[in-house]
Enzyme design. Structure first.
Site, mmCIF file in Angstrom:
data_model
loop_
_atom_site.group_PDB
_atom_site.id
_atom_site.type_symbol
_atom_site.label_atom_id
_atom_site.label_comp_id
_atom_site.label_asym_id
_atom_site.label_seq_id
_atom_site.Cartn_x
_atom_site.Cartn_y
_atom_site.Cartn_z
ATOM 1 N N CYS A 386 -4.434 -7.364 -3.529
ATOM 2 C CA CYS A 386 -5.184 -6.282 -4.194
ATOM 3 C C CYS A 386 -5.823 -6.776 -5.494
ATOM 4 O O CYS A 386 -6.857 -7.422 -5.451
ATOM 5 C CB CYS A 386 -4.269 -5.071 -4.394
ATOM 6 S SG CYS A 386 -5.224 -3.572 -4.601
ATOM 7 N N HIS A 549 -2.411 -4.060 0.660
ATOM 8 C CA HIS A 549 -1.037 -4.395 0.275
ATOM 9 C C HIS A 549 -0.239 -4.668 1.548
ATOM 10 O O HIS A 549 0.496 -3.792 2.015
ATOM 11 C CB HIS A 549 -0.398 -3.232 -0.494
ATOM 12 C CG HIS A 549 -0.943 -3.067 -1.869
ATOM 13 N ND1 HIS A 549 -0.541 -3.862 -2.921
ATOM 14 C CD2 HIS A 549 -1.869 -2.229 -2.370
ATOM 15 C CE1 HIS A 549 -1.187 -3.511 -4.020
ATOM 16 N NE2 HIS A 549 -2.006 -2.523 -3.708
ATOM 17 N N GLU A 551 2.324 -6.128 1.934
ATOM 18 C CA GLU A 551 3.774 -6.067 1.696
ATOM 19 C C GLU A 551 4.377 -4.743 2.172
ATOM 20 O O GLU A 551 5.582 -4.629 2.321
ATOM 21 C CB GLU A 551 4.102 -6.308 0.222
ATOM 22 C CG GLU A 551 3.607 -5.268 -0.773
ATOM 23 C CD GLU A 551 2.203 -5.569 -1.330
ATOM 24 O OE1 GLU A 551 1.416 -6.253 -0.640
ATOM 25 O OE2 GLU A 551 1.907 -5.107 -2.449
#
Ligand code: GLN
Length: 572
Positions: A386, A549, A551
């Site tokens: 990001c 993102h 993650e």
């Protein structure tokens, strides 16, 4: 008939209720059941979007754009499923719904009161979120005795009355301290938590005992005698080195079968933990270690919440490491040190790879850009997430495309080269909104470039196939279809979650491309705006960044492709 498990916490907070809930859900899944986990946050915030991450940990983002408490992240990491935002319930949501209904005259002149309207709305939301599942597991945030979780306990008791006790199991997670001056494990706080829970009419079917070590027979017996719970239902959950061993530990006491039995259910299949055990073993004893630097902004945080503010990144590295049999040692570096003492940049030499995570504001930005520049010039694996992509573009624009003071307008509104900027349509949303949800939130489709490194990673981890299936589902979902944008018949489409306001400025894409930066994926919005999602450098060991993102979509046994690629490059 859907069955319910209610998990509440006694004694104190922060003992691992979320992980316990996730572990129980995982165990029941292993026996062949569909499980919907629900997290209740008794605070009055509508969602976690406006909470300070330094106080509350990282904000979790769901596919459908919810900004939620971390526990939903824990569930996804354990269960490898995508959980929608409705599986998080806050007191703010309950009251807002009730007051909105009242204002619209929907209560037809009734006095709107705590009982029955609040518990009714709680039950409605729980049922709605859990529908079509065999078992719903509801984790009630906070600790028994808090004023704010009383309505939820009341609602659960009322649900029990409606559907019968044989369809509800109560689990109390407590903590047993061992005071250092007596070195004896104390059961008293647990006994008191049981009594306190009893005041709401709820008697726990299981007590999960968190403690430094496992409970001995004497302690279990003590809880049995004082609290009237058979000692076979008093389960130990001692401290361990990785949370992923918890389901295995709980299964040693056959918690899964005991819960099923209580719910009058039988296992639908034999549980098989071989893959899970294998991964846990690799987490504990990796063949190799790599050192990774995460260059972020930590200045206002102090040492304690640091890791928690980036818990998903932490976990993603762990999952990727487990898949590759590599232990990842994470070092948190404050970006500002590179601004204050430029020579320190050479300290980055000792790391195998560098990550610049998401972030907001201008603090530490120049330091992060220096770290990115170091990775690019020294062929160090780089992963930008990001803000980490946005600043990689700023770095490239300044140093390769010679756009002097190129910047993101978040950091410098007056720059001549606003390579990262708020796009006009985003401005509109921001002007209209009262702050919450002014960002691009949730999953968006990205079309990946043929032969790109990014595409290769999505193929190698099998994620491309998985995401293409999800895309078929999304096409049928009216309210979420906008997330796909225009797909142009591509066969290489992936979905990652977003949480940001600024975008790569389309005006500069050509110039950046001409100088060798590869845009390896984009999202084409329905209004034909192209939003850049991935960049990479072809002649670098591994220099990859994403506007998303990733993650938020990493699970044990199903690592995120970009983290997988990054750790693999670090280990090479
Ligand atoms: N601050 C940047 C934006 O709003 C990046 C946000 C992030 O890293 N999550 O676009």
């Amino acid at each position: 008939m859907t069955k319910f498990i209610v998990v509440a916490g006694g004694v104190m907070s922060g003992v691992g209720k979320g992980v316990t809930t996730a572990s129980i859900a995982r165990i029941l899944m292993e026996y062949g059941y569909n499980v919907a986990p629900i997290k209740i946050d008794p605070y009055i915030n509508y969602d976690a979007g406006t909470l300070r991450p330094t106080e509350h940990g990282e904000v979790w983002v769901t596919d459908d754009g919810g900004e939620i408490d971390q526990d939903l992240g824990t569930y996804e990491r354990f269960l490898d499923i995508n959980i929608p935002k409705n599986n998080n319930i806050t007191t703010g949501q309950i009251y807002k719904t009730i007051i909105d209904r009242e204002r619209k005259g929907k209560y037809l002149g009734q006095t709107v009161q705590f009982i029955p309207h609040v518990p009714d709305e709680i039950k409605r939301r729980i049922r709605e979120a859990g529908k079509d599942n065999d078992i719903v597991i509801v984790e009630i945030g906070g600790t028994i005795g808090d004023y704010e979780n009383i309505p939820y306990l009341f609602a659960m008791k009322s649900l029990e009355r409606e559907i019968g006790k044989e369809n509800v199991v109560y689990v109390l997670v407590t903590y047993l301290p061992i005071p250092s001056h007596i070195e004896e494990m104390k059961t008293k706080p647990t006994q008191q938590a049981i009594r306190l829970l009893g005041e709401t009419g709820i008697f726990p079917d299981f007590i999960i005992c968190r403690a430094k070590i496992a409970l001995d027979k004497i302690r279990k017996k003590k809880i049995e005698t004082y609290a009237n719970i058979p000692s076979t239902h008093v389960i130990s959950e001692p401290d361990i080195d990785t949370v992923y061993s918890i389901p295995l530990d709980l299964e040693k006491e056959q918690l899964g079968l005991k819960i099923l039995n209580e719910l009058k259910l039988k296992p639908k299949k034999h549980s098989n933990w071989n893959d899970w055990k294998n991964l846990v073993n690799k987490i504990k004893h990796p063949k190799k270690h790599v050192k990774v630097a995460i260059v972020g902004k930590y200045i206002d945080i102090g040492d304690y919440n640091l890791a928690d503010s980036y818990v998903s990144i932490n976990q993603s590295l762990l999952h990727a490491g487990a898949a590759l049999n590599v232990g990842v040692d994470i070092n948190w570096l404050d970006a500002k040190i590179f601004e204050n003492s430029p020579k320190k940049i050479n300290d980055l030499k000792k790391f195998n790879g560098i990550i610049v995570p998401g972030g907001f504001g201008s603090s530490g930005v120049e330091g992060k850009i220096k770290a990115i520049n170091f990775s690019r010039l020294n062929n160090k694996p780089y992963l930008g997430l990001c803000y980490g992509l946005q600043l990689a573009i700023v770095e490239y624009a300044r140093n390769v495309c010679k756009m002097g003071n190129a910047n993101t307008t978040e950091n410098n509104e007056k720059t001549k080269f606003p390579v990262i900027d708020i796009l006009p349509t985003q401005k509109e949303i921001m002007e209209k909104s009262d702050y919450g949800a002014t960002m691009r939130l949730g999953a968006y489709a990205a079309v990946l470039k043929e032969n790109s490194k990014v595409l290769k990673l999505y193929k190698e981890t099998n994620r491309l196939k998985e995401d293409m299936k999800m895309i078929e589902k999304l096409k049928k979902d009216k309210s979420q279809k906008f997330r796909l944008g225009i797909l142009n018949k591509s066969k290489n489409i992936v979905l990652e979650r977003h949480r940001h306001r600024y975008e790569v400025n389309p005006k500069f894409v050509d110039q950046l491309e001409k100088k060798g930066l590869v845009f390896s994926g984009y999202h084409l919005r329905e209004d034909n705006t192209k939003l850049m999602e991935y960049i990479e450098l072809p002649n670098h060991k591994s220099f990859i960044s994403t506007q998303a993102h990733p993650e938020f979509k990493s699970r044990l046994g199903n690592p995120s492709p970009l983290f997988y690629g990054f750790v693999k490059a670090c280990a090479k």
